[in-house]
Scaffold this motif. Structure first.
Motif, PDB file in Angstrom:
ATOM      1  N   TYR A 396       0.814  -1.223   0.000  1.00 32.00           N
ATOM      2  CA  TYR A 396       0.000   0.000   0.000  1.00 32.00           C
ATOM      3  C   TYR A 396       0.846   1.272   0.000  1.00 32.00           C
ATOM      4  N   ASP A 400      -3.694   5.226  -2.955  1.00 33.03           N
ATOM      5  CA  ASP A 400      -4.056   4.083  -3.794  1.00 33.03           C
ATOM      6  C   ASP A 400      -5.576   3.956  -3.911  1.00 33.03           C
ATOM      7  N   ARG A 460      -2.346   4.542  -8.770  1.00 31.10           N
ATOM      8  CA  ARG A 460      -2.311   3.084  -8.578  1.00 31.10           C
ATOM      9  C   ARG A 460      -3.679   2.604  -8.092  1.00 31.10           C
TER      10      ARG A 460
END
Length: 508
Positions: A396, A400, A460
């Motif tokens: 992580y 994200d 992401r």
């Protein structure tokens, strides 16, 4: 001649400090008497102990995660959600909301209220057995109920069904108590139990059918008019707070239980097997439950218990032939105490007495494989949301995004399966949620009509889909899959039990 009232007290007789006459040696200390543990208490404690074994081991399944999601909202947010979905579980959600605010939301703590409720149900089952039969039957009922696999199954589930079992079990005992002396002070607690059962799950109100039949049978034998009037007035008062919930639940029924199929006659046999959490136990209970009907001393109470157990199941089957089906085992789980007491009466009637005890032990042993199985990690869910959460946590980065399978598969609650296990410092942006579930007063968010616009500048994205295919967008709605494929590349992909976890990075 000395009369009995004025006869002298012999040296062996003295009065205790409370003024009661005691017979025995005048000298020496007297050992304090130990109060026996009531049968209902040890049965409740035994049921609680059995239900608590491995209570946090099995991963929570989607219905439990729905309970968690609802209970962890604020009170206002929860009430707003109930106006649109899951109103029939509202009382349970509010209770669980208060519980987790004090004890936390670990898997064991989410389930512990249900274990406590099943313990209470065991107490009332024993009290019912004692009132209808004898102490031996009550002891057998307490042991049998505690070791039924279904009692452990739903005593370890963060849903309202154990509370329904408790409310109906209490209502049955309170009805029998009121029928002995139909006074207002005895009808009042019965009304509370009826209202509680309906508020925990409206389908449980089917138990009023056998209760009404029991009242009619008692009236036919005794011809006491106030019994009928007392029962009718009590039920009418008890249903007042439940009626709004019934009306609201009917509006939500299509969305919540539209998946339950209209049952055929064979469905009764299937439900019976599932009701006890074990086909073997279901068959054994059916066999011994018929014995009290042939026992002249216990035939009348056996008929009443048979009504309490069978009538709701048959009524649910009949009602489910209409537009909405309610025919599923957990909706009639509240019949378990009646079946346990009836089976216990059958076992207690066996002679010699040792045969009954051995038969009870055999039934308990038959259920042990199912008891072990329901405590395994994958007993309720075939995918590992915890493992998926660990993969995301390890890689992580703040900012994200998160894309779980929803669309037509949103009922599987893949998002909840992952989110429940994510640590607090992992805060993913739900990329395709145009409006959050909380803001929508719903269990699910409102998804973007134009997914490309919702991607924003997210660099992401973690995508969680079903495993079993090389396609990282498997089962995603086409528009969402196309948007992701056009703007991201798959940086890595990991398969865990039942799920595929892919990290996407934006194409520059």
């Amino acid at each position: 001649m000395t009369s009995a009232r004025t006869s002298p007290v012999s040296p062996a007789e003295t009065d205790d400090p409370a003024g009661r006459r005691r017979t025995g040696p005048a000298e020496g200390p007297v050992a304090p008497r130990r109060l026996p543990v009531p049968d209902w208490l040890w049965a409740a404690l035994l049921t609680l102990a059995v239900a608590c074994v491995g209570i946090g081991r099995a991963q929570p399944w989607r219905d439990e995660l729905a309970s968690w999601n609802a209970a962890t909202r604020s009170t206002g947010e929860l009430v707003g959600m109930l106006g649109h979905v899951d109103a029939v579980s509202g009382l349970y959600y509010l209770l669980l909301h208060g519980w987790v605010s004090v004890f936390g939301d670990s898997t064991a703590m989410l389930r512990l209220p249900s274990a406590l409720a099943m313990a209470g149900a065991a107490a009332f089952a024993v009290l019912t057995a004692r009132r209808l039969f004898d102490r031996r039957t009550a002891v057998f009922a307490g042991l049998l109920f505690a070791f039924l696999p279904a009692v452990s199954r739903y005593g370890q589930e963060a849903r309202s069904y154990a509370f329904v079992v408790l409310a109906v079990s209490a209502a049955t005992w309170l009805l029998l108590r009121a029928l002995e002396r139909p006074l207002p002070r005895r009808w009042a607690p019965y009304a509370l139990a009826v209202a509680a059962a309906g508020l925990f799950h409206v389908v449980s109100l089917l138990f009023l059918l056998p209760h009404g039949l029991i009242v009619l049978l008692r009236w036919w034998r005794e011809r006491t008019g106030r019994t009928l009037v007392g029962f009718a007035v009590t039920v009418a008062v008890a249903l007042v707070p439940v009626v709004p919930l019934v009306l609201l639940g009917q509006r939500q029924a299509g969305r919540q239980i539209g998946w339950i199929k209209t049952p055929h006659l064979r469905g009764i046999a299937d439900l019976w097997n599932n009701l006890f959490g074990s086909p073997t136990i279901g068959l054994a209970v059916a066999a011994v439950a018929l014995l009290p009907l042939a026992w002249s001393r216990g035939r009348r109470p056996a008929v009443e218990l048979l009504l309490a157990g069978a009538a709701p199941i048959l009524a649910a089957w009949v009602v489910s032939q209409g537009s909405t089906s309610y025919f599923i085992d957990r909706y009639v789980l509240f019949t378990l105490p009646a079946w346990a007491v009836l089976a216990a009466a059958g076992l207690a009637a066996l002679r010699p007495r040792a045969v009954g005890a051995l038969a009870l032990a055999a039934v308990v042993l038959l259920g042990l494989p199912d008891q072990r199985q329901l405590r395994t990690e994958w007993a309720r869910v075939g995918l590992d949301g915890g493992a998926a959460a660990r993969v995301i946590s390890q890689g992580y980065r703040p900012g994200d995004g998160f894309v779980p399978v929803r669309g037509g598969d949103r009922v599987f609650m893949i998002d909840f399966q992952v989110e429940y296990f994510l640590p607090e410092n992992v805060r993913l942006r739900d990329v395709f949620a145009e409006r959050s579930a909380v803001a929508s007063d719903d269990l699910f968010p409102r998804e973007c009509a134009q997914p490309v616009r919702c991607l924003g500048s997210t660099q992401r994205v973690w995508v969680v889909t079903w495993s079993g295919t090389k396609n990282p967008y498997h089962k995603l709605p086409k528009e969402q899959a196309d948007a992701l494929a056009a703007h991201y590349r798959v940086a890595e992909s990991r398969t865990v039990r039942g799920l595929e976890v892919s990290l996407l990075e934006r194409v520059k």
